[in-house]
Design a protein around this motif. Structure first.
Motif, PDB file in Angstrom:
ATOM      1  N   SER A 198       0.684  -1.009  -0.011  1.00  0.00           N
ATOM      2  CA  SER A 198       0.023  -0.014  -0.010  1.00  0.00           C
ATOM      3  C   SER A 198       0.758   1.215  -0.269  1.00  0.00           C
ATOM      4  O   SER A 198       0.363   2.265   0.104  1.00  0.00           O
ATOM      5  CB  SER A 198      -0.889  -0.021   1.097  1.00  0.00           C
ATOM      6  N   GLN A 199       2.098   1.063  -0.181  1.00  0.00           N
ATOM      7  CA  GLN A 199       3.265   2.337  -0.273  1.00  0.00           C
ATOM      8  C   GLN A 199       3.043   3.214   0.808  1.00  0.00           C
ATOM      9  O   GLN A 199       2.997   4.422   0.817  1.00  0.00           O
ATOM     10  CB  GLN A 199       3.082   3.028  -1.529  1.00  0.00           C
ATOM     11  N   ILE A 200       3.154   2.650   2.023  1.00  0.00           N
ATOM     12  CA  ILE A 200       3.115   3.624   3.339  1.00  0.00           C
ATOM     13  C   ILE A 200       4.363   4.310   3.372  1.00  0.00           C
ATOM     14  O   ILE A 200       5.511   3.751   2.645  1.00  0.00           O
ATOM     15  CB  ILE A 200       2.855   2.690   4.328  1.00  0.00           C
ATOM     16  N   SER A 201       4.421   5.243   4.259  1.00  0.00           N
ATOM     17  CA  SER A 201       5.671   5.832   4.226  1.00  0.00           C
ATOM     18  C   SER A 201       6.614   5.588   5.032  1.00  0.00           C
ATOM     19  O   SER A 201       6.481   4.542   5.584  1.00  0.00           O
ATOM     20  CB  SER A 201       5.164   7.278   4.989  1.00  0.00           C
ATOM     21  N   GLY A 202       7.858   5.793   4.745  1.00  0.00           N
ATOM     22  CA  GLY A 202       8.968   5.227   5.139  1.00  0.00           C
ATOM     23  C   GLY A 202       9.015   4.907   6.596  1.00  0.00           C
ATOM     24  O   GLY A 202       9.733   3.864   7.214  1.00  0.00           O
ATOM     25  N   ASP A 203       8.810   6.106   7.312  1.00  0.00           N
ATOM     26  CA  ASP A 203       8.835   5.713   8.677  1.00  0.00           C
ATOM     27  C   ASP A 203       7.972   4.808   9.501  1.00  0.00           C
ATOM     28  O   ASP A 203       8.501   4.014  10.277  1.00  0.00           O
ATOM     29  CB  ASP A 203       8.751   7.316   9.460  1.00  0.00           C
ATOM     30  N   PHE A 204       6.973   4.377   8.783  1.00  0.00           N
ATOM     31  CA  PHE A 204       6.016   3.444   9.389  1.00  0.00           C
ATOM     32  C   PHE A 204       6.687   2.136   8.876  1.00  0.00           C
ATOM     33  O   PHE A 204       6.624   1.020   9.714  1.00  0.00           O
ATOM     34  CB  PHE A 204       4.464   3.437   9.000  1.00  0.00           C
ATOM     35  N   LEU A 205       7.237   2.073   7.801  1.00  0.00           N
ATOM     36  CA  LEU A 205       7.764   0.792   7.166  1.00  0.00           C
ATOM     37  C   LEU A 205       9.198   0.480   8.258  1.00  0.00           C
ATOM     38  O   LEU A 205       9.057  -0.646   8.442  1.00  0.00           O
ATOM     39  CB  LEU A 205       8.183   1.076   5.784  1.00  0.00           C
ATOM     40  N   SER A 206       9.684   1.424   8.450  1.00  0.00           N
ATOM     41  CA  SER A 206      10.894   1.252   9.342  1.00  0.00           C
ATOM     42  C   SER A 206      10.685   0.815  10.735  1.00  0.00           C
ATOM     43  O   SER A 206      11.177  -0.009  11.133  1.00  0.00           O
ATOM     44  CB  SER A 206      11.827   2.550   9.185  1.00  0.00           C
ATOM     45  N   GLN A 207       9.506   1.181  11.190  1.00  0.00           N
ATOM     46  CA  GLN A 207       9.079   0.833  12.417  1.00  0.00           C
ATOM     47  C   GLN A 207       8.780  -0.748  12.458  1.00  0.00           C
ATOM     48  O   GLN A 207       9.227  -1.319  13.484  1.00  0.00           O
ATOM     49  CB  GLN A 207       7.864   1.417  12.844  1.00  0.00           C
TER      50      GLN A 207
END
Ligand SMILES: Nc1nc2c(c(=O)[nH]1)N(C=O)[C@@H](CNc1ccc(C(=O)N[C@@H](CCC(=O)O)C(=O)O)cc1)CN2
Ligand SMILES: Nc1nc2c(ncn2[C@@H]2O[C@H](COP(=O)(O)OP(=O)(O)OP(=O)(O)O)[C@@H](O)[C@H]2O)c(=O)[nH]1
Ligand SMILES: [K+]
Ligand SMILES: [Mg+2]
Length: 464
Positions: free
Chosen positions: A422-431
């Motif tokens: 869903s192409q979420i933003s990098g900061d959520f992905l990194s978490q």
């Protein structure tokens, strides 16, 4: 590195030789202070990996003639300086030597402290250290093989490689965040997607292997459930060949879970007798019934005991509560008390199961009280267990702690996959990636806290 020097008897009582292990910075000097080699070189001038013959002295008195082995840090089991004093296997001599060592500044080792030090000094990772305890406890070829595989390196190496790749990605993504105004992408999303897929596969395989590992180590879990007075405890006693549970004609006799293992046809089963399911106002009984459902969820095989003389109402009442929880399990409906019904009635009872999932359901008529057909049930259980055979190189998770960490890592990596989709933003992905890394690292013991360590090593024997 520890500052204490520890000592303990490392061998079981009753043998011809008894070995005392000493480990820590003062191991050589303390051993040397009570040991006199027959040759001219004192212990601290001997070479590592050599055995020296000599005598243990208490003042002027000879306590024993012994062999002392010498290990120098980091080349020993613990990674510290170590000695091993091989005495004659008399409990009196071993106690005397321990007391002499303690008099010279050693302290008694805690359970598992040698292996704990080996872990602390980087000689092995946590999953390998845990396998040492399993290895010592192993009593069969199957449990021995599982423990040996894990001790030889097991799955932490495989996981460590994947973790390091994930670490690379988080640092890339976090770098992107530092440049957020410029909207650059350092982390290749399609490569991350491939890695997440690989990790998901590896972890799923490992997590699935736990059901096999757990069955070999602790027995195939078989929950015996059903209404009160169906005869569950009677059957448990028959299967265990022991009067383990109280049987009575009073409804609600069993209020807590009773379990034990037994080997049938080469398979270890863990039979779990539970509180009968009924509506009750009794708080303790209700708590017992909650546990019944928990055990049902954990079981691989479910024995649903039905009183044949009340079968139709029992099945109608309990089906909606039991069947949905049996997905993925083998269900054996046991029509008990068949001494109370005739053959025609048996045929009509089989018809009650017409809506049950055909592949995973079997049924049997028996009398637990009269031991009728109980041997047939045992054969059905062996068939239902169908354990795959384990080979030298299979990686199988046997440890609940590892299983829980794997399950959490799996949740996290699936969130990473969803996030990428869903192409979420990098900061959520990194978490989510960090969380996955955390649980993977937990298995090898890289992030484990002191309390977890204490828990693991307290179950070891002293001297290990
Ligand atoms: N007498 C005795 N027997 C024993 C042990 C022991 O500590 N003492 N073990 C204890 O459980 C097991 C063997 N495990 C051991 C593992 C590593 C090292 C060791 O000295 N390792 C060095 C050198 C390795 C090498 O040469 O390749 C090292 O790690 O640097 C010793 C024992 C089983 N039998
Ligand atoms: N006629 C007959 N009676 C049986 C049979 N099996 C058990 N019973 C009797 O049924 C009663 C209940 O047996 P239990 O084994 O205590 O039943 P339970 O399912 O464990 O009951 P709860 O613990 O109360 O849920 C006892 O009086 C047993 O002797 C059987 O095969 N035939
Ligand atoms: K009962
Ligand atoms: Mg009972």
């Amino acid at each position: 590195m520890s500052t204490d020097t520890i000592c303990a008897i490392a061998t079981a009582q009753g043998g011809a030789i008894g070995i005392i292990r000493v480990s820590g910075p003062e191991a050589v000097s303390i051993t040397g202070s009570i040991f006199k080699p027959t040759g001219s070189r004192p212990l601290d001038k001997q070479d590592a990996y050599k055995i020296t013959f000599g005598r243990i002295y208490d003042g002027d008195e000879v306590v024993d003639e012994v062999l002392v082995s010498l290990f120098r840090a980091p080349h020993s089991y613990t990674g510290e300086d170590c000695t091993e004093i091989a005495c004659h296997g008399s409990p009196y001599i071993l106690q005397q030597v321990l007391q002499l060592l303690i008099g010279k500044g050693c302290r008694m080792a805690e359970p598992g402290e040698y292996t704990r030090r080996a872990f602390m000094n980087g000689k092995m990772d946590l999953s390998q250290a845990e396998a040492v305890a399993d290895l010592i406890a192993s009593t069969s070829a199957a449990t021995h093989r599982l423990a040996m595989n894990q001790m030889r390196g097991g799955f932490s190496k495989e996981l460590a490689g994947l973790r390091d790749k994930l670490l690379h990605f988080t640092s890339m993504i976090e770098l992107e965040l530092d440049f957020s105004e410029e909207d650059v992408k350092f982390a290749d999303r399609s490569a991350l997607k491939a890695l997440a897929g690989e990790i998901e596969r590896v972890i799923t395989r490992l997590a699935h292997s736990f059901s096999v590992g757990n069955a070999i180590k602790n027995g195939v879990p078989v929950a015996i459930i059903g209404e009160t007075n169906a005869g569950k405890s009677t059957l448990l006693n028959v299967l265990l060949n022991e009067e383990k549970a109280i049987v009575s004609d009073i409804h609600g006799t069993t209020r807590d879970v009773i379990e034990d293992t037994v080997n049938i046809g080469g398979v270890t089963f863990r039979f779990i007798d539970t509180a009968g399911i009924r509506d009750t106002k009794d708080t303790i009984e209700s708590l017992g019934i909650e546990r019944t459902f928990r055990k049902l969820d954990q079981a691989e095989i479910v024995l649903w005991m039905v009183d044949s003389s009340r079968a139709s109402s029992q099945i109608a009442q309990l089906s909606p509560r039991i069947l949905p929880r049996c997905a993925g399990k083998r269900l054996i409906v046991v029509f008990n008390k068949c001494d109370l019904i005739n053959t025609e009635e048996q045929t009509s009872l089989s018809a009650l199961l017409k809506d049950f999932p055909e592949e995973s359901t079997a049924h049997i008529f028996l009398s637990a009280r009269r031991h009728t057909n109980t041997d047939k049930l045992q054969q059905m259980l062996v068939d239902a267990a169908r354990l795959p055979s384990v080979t030298q190189n299979d990686i199988i998770v046997t440890n609940v702690r590892h299983y829980e960490a794997l399950t959490k890592a799996l949740d996290a990596i699936r969130r990473v996959q969803d996030g990428l989709a869903s192409q979420i933003s990098g900061d959520f992905l990194s978490q989510d990636i960090r969380e996955c890394i955390f649980y993977i690292s937990d298995i090898a013991g890289e992030v484990t806290n002191d309390m977890v360590l204490r828990n693991i090593f307290k179950n070891f024997c002293i001297g290990k």
